[in-house]
Design a protein around this motif. Structure first.
Motif, PDB file in Angstrom:
ATOM      1  N   GLY A  41      39.469   7.202  12.818  1.00  0.00           N
ATOM      2  CA  GLY A  41      39.474   7.579  11.358  1.00  0.00           C
ATOM      3  C   GLY A  41      40.839   7.621  11.036  1.00  0.00           C
ATOM      4  N   ASN A  42      41.041   7.858  10.213  1.00  0.00           N
ATOM      5  CA  ASN A  42      42.311   8.420  10.580  1.00  0.00           C
ATOM      6  C   ASN A  42      43.785   9.242  10.429  1.00  0.00           C
ATOM      7  N   SER A  43      42.657   9.734  11.501  1.00  0.00           N
ATOM      8  CA  SER A  43      43.334  10.508  12.504  1.00  0.00           C
ATOM      9  C   SER A  43      43.269  10.732  13.559  1.00  0.00           C
ATOM     10  N   GLU A  44      41.584  11.217  13.892  1.00  0.00           N
ATOM     11  CA  GLU A  44      41.152  10.745  15.236  1.00  0.00           C
ATOM     12  C   GLU A  44      40.653   9.308  15.688  1.00  0.00           C
ATOM     13  N   LEU A  45      40.511   9.606  17.237  1.00  0.00           N
ATOM     14  CA  LEU A  45      39.502   8.101  18.090  1.00  0.00           C
ATOM     15  C   LEU A  45      38.573   9.098  18.164  1.00  0.00           C
ATOM     16  N   PHE A  46      37.422   7.772  18.048  1.00  0.00           N
ATOM     17  CA  PHE A  46      36.282   9.194  18.603  1.00  0.00           C
ATOM     18  C   PHE A  46      35.633   8.169  19.425  1.00  0.00           C
ATOM     19  N   THR A  47      35.396   8.335  20.705  1.00  0.00           N
ATOM     20  CA  THR A  47      33.444   6.930  21.722  1.00  0.00           C
ATOM     21  C   THR A  47      32.601   8.281  21.754  1.00  0.00           C
ATOM     22  N   ALA A  48      31.857   6.918  22.005  1.00  0.00           N
ATOM     23  CA  ALA A  48      30.242   7.096  22.317  1.00  0.00           C
ATOM     24  C   ALA A  48      29.695   5.783  22.724  1.00  0.00           C
ATOM     25  N   ILE A  61      29.816   6.420  14.737  1.00  0.00           N
ATOM     26  CA  ILE A  61      30.457   6.727  12.733  1.00  0.00           C
ATOM     27  C   ILE A  61      29.871   7.768  12.428  1.00  0.00           C
ATOM     28  N   LYS A  62      28.528   8.514  13.277  1.00  0.00           N
ATOM     29  CA  LYS A  62      28.324   9.925  12.521  1.00  0.00           C
ATOM     30  C   LYS A  62      29.338   9.759  12.684  1.00  0.00           C
ATOM     31  N   TYR A  63      29.141  10.708  13.968  1.00  0.00           N
ATOM     32  CA  TYR A  63      30.300  11.615  14.395  1.00  0.00           C
ATOM     33  C   TYR A  63      31.189  11.598  14.300  1.00  0.00           C
ATOM     34  N   CYS A  64      32.413  10.628  13.551  1.00  0.00           N
ATOM     35  CA  CYS A  64      33.522  10.516  13.320  1.00  0.00           C
ATOM     36  C   CYS A  64      33.362  11.216  11.509  1.00  0.00           C
ATOM     37  N   ARG A  65      32.937  10.261  11.293  1.00  0.00           N
ATOM     38  CA  ARG A  65      32.277  10.494   9.494  1.00  0.00           C
ATOM     39  C   ARG A  65      32.292  12.663   9.759  1.00  0.00           C
ATOM     40  N   LYS A  66      31.815  13.108  10.291  1.00  0.00           N
ATOM     41  CA  LYS A  66      31.258  14.998  10.334  1.00  0.00           C
ATOM     42  C   LYS A  66      33.106  15.063  10.455  1.00  0.00           C
ATOM     43  N   HIS A  67      33.851  14.257  11.023  1.00  0.00           N
ATOM     44  CA  HIS A  67      35.091  15.647  11.578  1.00  0.00           C
ATOM     45  C   HIS A  67      36.506  14.614  10.793  1.00  0.00           C
ATOM     46  N   ASP A  68      35.961  13.647  10.280  1.00  0.00           N
ATOM     47  CA  ASP A  68      37.278  12.484   9.604  1.00  0.00           C
ATOM     48  C   ASP A  68      36.825  11.620   8.396  1.00  0.00           C
ATOM     49  N   SER A  69      37.478  11.053   8.332  1.00  0.00           N
ATOM     50  CA  SER A  69      37.160   9.652   6.527  1.00  0.00           C
ATOM     51  C   SER A  69      37.970   8.332   7.306  1.00  0.00           C
ATOM     52  N   ASN A  70      37.092   7.502   6.830  1.00  0.00           N
ATOM     53  CA  ASN A  70      38.070   6.515   6.627  1.00  0.00           C
ATOM     54  C   ASN A  70      37.479   5.652   8.163  1.00  0.00           C
ATOM     55  N   CYS A  71      36.234   6.108   8.569  1.00  0.00           N
ATOM     56  CA  CYS A  71      36.233   5.758   9.971  1.00  0.00           C
ATOM     57  C   CYS A  71      35.140   4.471  10.472  1.00  0.00           C
ATOM     58  N   ARG A  72      35.826   3.715  10.937  1.00  0.00           N
ATOM     59  CA  ARG A  72      35.236   2.124  11.167  1.00  0.00           C
ATOM     60  C   ARG A  72      35.801   1.601  13.053  1.00  0.00           C
ATOM     61  N   VAL A  73      34.843   0.903  12.873  1.00  0.00           N
ATOM     62  CA  VAL A  73      34.653   0.402  14.878  1.00  0.00           C
ATOM     63  C   VAL A  73      35.969  -0.184  15.246  1.00  0.00           C
ATOM     64  N   TYR A  74      36.737   0.590  15.962  1.00  0.00           N
ATOM     65  CA  TYR A  74      37.623  -0.535  16.670  1.00  0.00           C
ATOM     66  C   TYR A  74      37.339  -1.400  17.889  1.00  0.00           C
ATOM     67  N   TYR A  75      36.411  -0.797  18.893  1.00  0.00           N
ATOM     68  CA  TYR A  75      36.088  -2.013  20.143  1.00  0.00           C
ATOM     69  C   TYR A  75      34.513  -0.993  19.998  1.00  0.00           C
TER      70      TYR A  75
END
Length: 86
Positions: A41-48, A61-75
């Motif tokens: 996201g803009n300020s955090e990294l999320f894993t699943a 992506i769903k978890y990221c969107r709850k806590h951050d913005s501009n979420c995209r899969v990095y890997y």
């Protein structure tokens, strides 16, 4: 990373990160017989993790969107199945 143990996978992942110029490398997720995804996201990294890369990416992506913005899969990747002959 195709390792046979969690410890080996973590060692290989950290070495790969450092070889690519990472300075503060750390293991965020480990998975066995599953798929994993890292979502930025803009300020955090999320894993699943999940049964497929698409499912792991969707969860991340769903978890990221709850806590951050501009979420995209990095890997994303899956472990390789290993056949054990009995």
């Amino acid at each position: 990373m195709g390792a046979l143990s969690k410890e080996e996978a973590e060692r290989l992942a950290l070495a790969d990160c450092k070889a690519k110029g990472g300075g503060a490398c750390e293991v965020e997720i480990a998975f066995h017989n599953q798929c994993g995804a890292m979502v930025l996201g803009n300020s955090e990294l999320f894993t699943a993790s999940a049964g497929t890369t698409l499912d792991a990416e969707d969860v991340g992506i769903k978890y990221c969107r709850k806590h951050d913005s501009n979420c995209r899969v990095y890997y994303s990747a899956c472990t390789e199945p290993i056949f054990h002959q009995y």
